[in-house]
Scaffold this active site. Sequence first.
Site, PDB file in Angstrom:
ATOM      1  N   CYS A 140      35.755 -37.706 -16.796  1.00  0.00           N
ATOM      2  CA  CYS A 140      34.160 -37.992 -16.664  1.00  0.00           C
ATOM      3  C   CYS A 140      33.356 -36.997 -16.866  1.00  0.00           C
ATOM      4  O   CYS A 140      33.156 -35.954 -16.277  1.00  0.00           O
ATOM      5  CB  CYS A 140      33.987 -38.676 -15.307  1.00  0.00           C
ATOM      6  SG  CYS A 140      32.206 -39.084 -15.134  1.00  0.00           S
ATOM      7  N   CYS A 143      30.241 -36.746 -14.902  1.00  0.00           N
ATOM      8  CA  CYS A 143      30.383 -36.346 -13.530  1.00  0.00           C
ATOM      9  C   CYS A 143      30.737 -34.437 -13.417  1.00  0.00           C
ATOM     10  O   CYS A 143      30.091 -33.998 -12.490  1.00  0.00           O
ATOM     11  CB  CYS A 143      31.695 -36.884 -12.957  1.00  0.00           C
ATOM     12  SG  CYS A 143      31.707 -38.572 -13.135  1.00  0.00           S
ATOM     13  N   ASP A 144      31.686 -34.290 -14.382  1.00  0.00           N
ATOM     14  CA  ASP A 144      31.930 -32.838 -14.157  1.00  0.00           C
ATOM     15  C   ASP A 144      31.502 -31.894 -15.416  1.00  0.00           C
ATOM     16  O   ASP A 144      31.932 -30.606 -15.164  1.00  0.00           O
ATOM     17  CB  ASP A 144      33.585 -32.931 -14.254  1.00  0.00           C
ATOM     18  CG  ASP A 144      34.120 -33.812 -12.909  1.00  0.00           C
ATOM     19  OD1 ASP A 144      33.186 -33.670 -12.033  1.00  0.00           O
ATOM     20  OD2 ASP A 144      35.033 -34.174 -13.207  1.00  0.00           O
TER      21      ASP A 144
HETATM   22  C1  LIG Z   1      37.919 -37.653 -10.863  1.00  0.00           C
HETATM   23  C2  LIG Z   1      36.633 -38.146 -10.954  1.00  0.00           C
HETATM   24  C3  LIG Z   1      35.349 -37.937 -10.538  1.00  0.00           C
HETATM   25  C4  LIG Z   1      34.243 -38.304 -10.381  1.00  0.00           C
HETATM   26  N1  LIG Z   1      33.124 -37.865 -10.208  1.00  0.00           N
HETATM   27  C5  LIG Z   1      32.045 -38.262 -10.023  1.00  0.00           C
HETATM   28  C6  LIG Z   1      30.819 -37.758  -9.623  1.00  0.00           C
HETATM   29  O1  LIG Z   1      30.521 -36.458  -9.523  1.00  0.00           O
HETATM   30  N2  LIG Z   1      29.723 -38.288  -9.488  1.00  0.00           N
HETATM   31  C7  LIG Z   1      29.430 -39.835  -9.619  1.00  0.00           C
HETATM   32  O2  LIG Z   1      28.545 -40.260  -9.484  1.00  0.00           O
HETATM   33  N3  LIG Z   1      30.728 -40.415 -10.078  1.00  0.00           N
HETATM   34  C8  LIG Z   1      31.810 -39.685 -10.285  1.00  0.00           C
HETATM   35  N4  LIG Z   1      32.864 -40.520 -10.623  1.00  0.00           N
HETATM   36  C9  LIG Z   1      32.896 -41.917 -11.029  1.00  0.00           C
HETATM   37  C10 LIG Z   1      32.865 -42.653  -9.693  1.00  0.00           C
HETATM   38  O3  LIG Z   1      34.105 -42.355  -8.954  1.00  0.00           O
HETATM   39  C11 LIG Z   1      33.037 -44.031  -9.819  1.00  0.00           C
HETATM   40  O4  LIG Z   1      31.762 -44.633 -10.957  1.00  0.00           O
HETATM   41  C12 LIG Z   1      32.785 -44.835  -8.834  1.00  0.00           C
HETATM   42  O5  LIG Z   1      33.827 -44.579  -7.807  1.00  0.00           O
HETATM   43  C13 LIG Z   1      33.018 -46.342  -8.896  1.00  0.00           C
HETATM   44  O6  LIG Z   1      32.699 -47.146  -7.839  1.00  0.00           O
HETATM   45  P1  LIG Z   1      33.402 -48.482  -7.357  1.00  0.00           P
HETATM   46  O7  LIG Z   1      33.210 -48.840  -6.160  1.00  0.00           O
HETATM   47  O8  LIG Z   1      32.915 -49.825  -8.484  1.00  0.00           O
HETATM   48  O9  LIG Z   1      34.873 -48.352  -7.733  1.00  0.00           O
HETATM   49  P2  LIG Z   1      36.109 -47.311  -7.174  1.00  0.00           P
HETATM   50  O10 LIG Z   1      35.517 -46.011  -6.437  1.00  0.00           O
HETATM   51  O11 LIG Z   1      37.046 -47.132  -8.378  1.00  0.00           O
HETATM   52  O12 LIG Z   1      37.053 -48.442  -6.064  1.00  0.00           O
HETATM   53  C14 LIG Z   1      37.521 -49.353  -6.341  1.00  0.00           C
HETATM   54  C15 LIG Z   1      38.031 -49.872  -5.184  1.00  0.00           C
HETATM   55  O13 LIG Z   1      38.886 -51.064  -5.219  1.00  0.00           O
HETATM   56  C16 LIG Z   1      40.116 -50.992  -4.511  1.00  0.00           C
HETATM   57  N5  LIG Z   1      40.922 -51.871  -5.229  1.00  0.00           N
HETATM   58  C17 LIG Z   1      41.272 -52.003  -6.246  1.00  0.00           C
HETATM   59  N6  LIG Z   1      42.183 -53.213  -6.607  1.00  0.00           N
HETATM   60  C18 LIG Z   1      42.176 -53.627  -5.403  1.00  0.00           C
HETATM   61  C19 LIG Z   1      42.870 -54.922  -5.003  1.00  0.00           C
HETATM   62  N7  LIG Z   1      43.476 -55.535  -5.904  1.00  0.00           N
HETATM   63  N8  LIG Z   1      42.733 -55.247  -3.510  1.00  0.00           N
HETATM   64  C20 LIG Z   1      41.986 -54.664  -2.892  1.00  0.00           C
HETATM   65  N9  LIG Z   1      41.316 -53.407  -3.251  1.00  0.00           N
HETATM   66  C21 LIG Z   1      41.361 -53.115  -4.554  1.00  0.00           C
HETATM   67  C22 LIG Z   1      40.328 -49.678  -4.743  1.00  0.00           C
HETATM   68  O14 LIG Z   1      41.369 -49.343  -3.623  1.00  0.00           O
HETATM   69  C23 LIG Z   1      39.393 -48.571  -4.413  1.00  0.00           C
HETATM   70  O15 LIG Z   1      38.930 -48.648  -3.043  1.00  0.00           O
HETATM   71  C24 LIG Z   1      34.223 -39.796 -10.771  1.00  0.00           C
HETATM   72  C25 LIG Z   1      35.349 -40.437 -10.982  1.00  0.00           C
HETATM   73  C26 LIG Z   1      36.510 -39.786 -11.148  1.00  0.00           C
HETATM   74  C27 LIG Z   1      37.900 -40.563 -11.560  1.00  0.00           C
END
Ligand SMILES: Cc1cc2nc3c(=O)[nH]c(=O)nc-3n(C[C@H](O)[C@H](O)[C@H](O)COP(=O)(O)OP(=O)(O)OC[C@H]3O[C@@H](n4cnc5c(N)ncnc54)[C@H](O)[C@@H]3O)c2cc1C
Length: 318
Positions: A140, A143-144
């Site tokens: 990302c 992000c980084d």
């Molecule tokens: C290395 C890294 C660094 C990042 N740094 C930043 C940053 O500095 N700032 C920023 O704003 N964003 C950052 N991001 C992006 C950010 O993490 C994501 O945009 C954000 O977490 C998305 O949130 P979400 O809730 O949509 O999904 P996620 O955070 O991906 O959460 C998905 C959830 O769904 C659950 N899940 C999946 N499948 C199932 C299932 N079948 N049953 C039950 N649960 C399930 C998982 O366990 C998880 O808890 C970063 C991403 C990465 C990978």
Amino acid sequence: MEQERVKCLIIGSGPAGYTAAIYAGRANLQPVLYTGMVFGGQLTITTEVENFPGYPQGVAGPALMEDLRAQAAKFGADIRFGTVSAVDFSSAPQLPLHRVIIDDEKEIVADAVIIATGATAKYLNIPSEKAFAGMGVSACATCDGFFYKGKDVAVVGGGDTACEEATYLSGLCNKVYLIVRKNFLRASEIMQDKVMNTKNIEVLFEHNTKEIYGDQGGVCGVKLWYKKGTPEEQERDIAVHGFFLAIGHTPNTEVFKKYIHTDEVGYIVTQGKGTQTNVAGVFAAGDVMDPDYRQGITAAASGCKAAIDAERYLTNRL
Ligand SMILES: Cc1cc2nc3c(=O)[nH]c(=O)nc-3n(C[C@H](O)[C@H](O)[C@H](O)COP(=O)(O)OP(=O)(O)OC[C@H]3O[C@@H](n4cnc5c(N)ncnc54)[C@H](O)[C@@H]3O)c2cc1C
């Protein structure tokens, strides 16, 4: 199989799921949230988060997610460890009751469901990528990228996302190498033009990543193959501090696909500005429905929208 009836089921414990739980809890929807395998979502695998509003000093990813969990729990969200293994969203549209199976052993029957399962970045699957995750290897740039201000970095990929990431990084970094497997870019013409006309981006066509190397301080460089597998094959070494993967994401939607409309990549398609899917009473929030932004704050915002949409849906249904 054990069965339980709930008003509002939230699937996923990232920023989208927890924010939906905060809003649903405060709206008295008594949300039940299943965390999935990644407790706290993607931000728990990163170290410093500097761009989530409200943390002027920055915050560790796991600490941020613990704050969100605690806030959701404070408003009554029932947060449980478990993964959705199957769903049945085929009930009659007049009285939709959605069936969700947890770990093949428990059935939840929900009036409203919020899917917040995120999207997983694709990796090259080379060992050094894991070794330097969070220490120079990132999926990302938004992000980084800031951590590599003034430094040399590499981006791997040849599509629109890779070109966007390279262009973004070119505004921050000294030099950006774009590592492309083919001898052309798959990106739209406008993105290709941008990349080719940016002075500090060098496109390395027909290059494959062999290994990322570094030391305790993080990534120091990348070994590449040029024209791998041909008589002209050569090795090349570039000195970089950041290595950004931009080869796509896999939305975590496999389990829902039989009922929920997705785009060609697998992202859930929602209606208009809201979070309603094609199934009444099933909403989607966060990265799982957002191929464009994929940030903590945008995921949290759409979790908020999903809870408001669910509350309005349940109120109008009664
Ligand atoms: C290395 C890294 C660094 C990042 N740094 C930043 C940053 O500095 N700032 C920023 O704003 N964003 C950052 N991001 C992006 C950010 O993490 C994501 O945009 C954000 O977490 C998305 O949130 P979400 O809730 O949509 O999904 P996620 O955070 O991906 O959460 C998905 C959830 O769904 C659950 N899940 C999946 N499948 C199932 C299932 N079948 N049953 C039950 N649960 C399930 C998982 O366990 C998880 O808890 C970063 C991403 C990465 C990978």
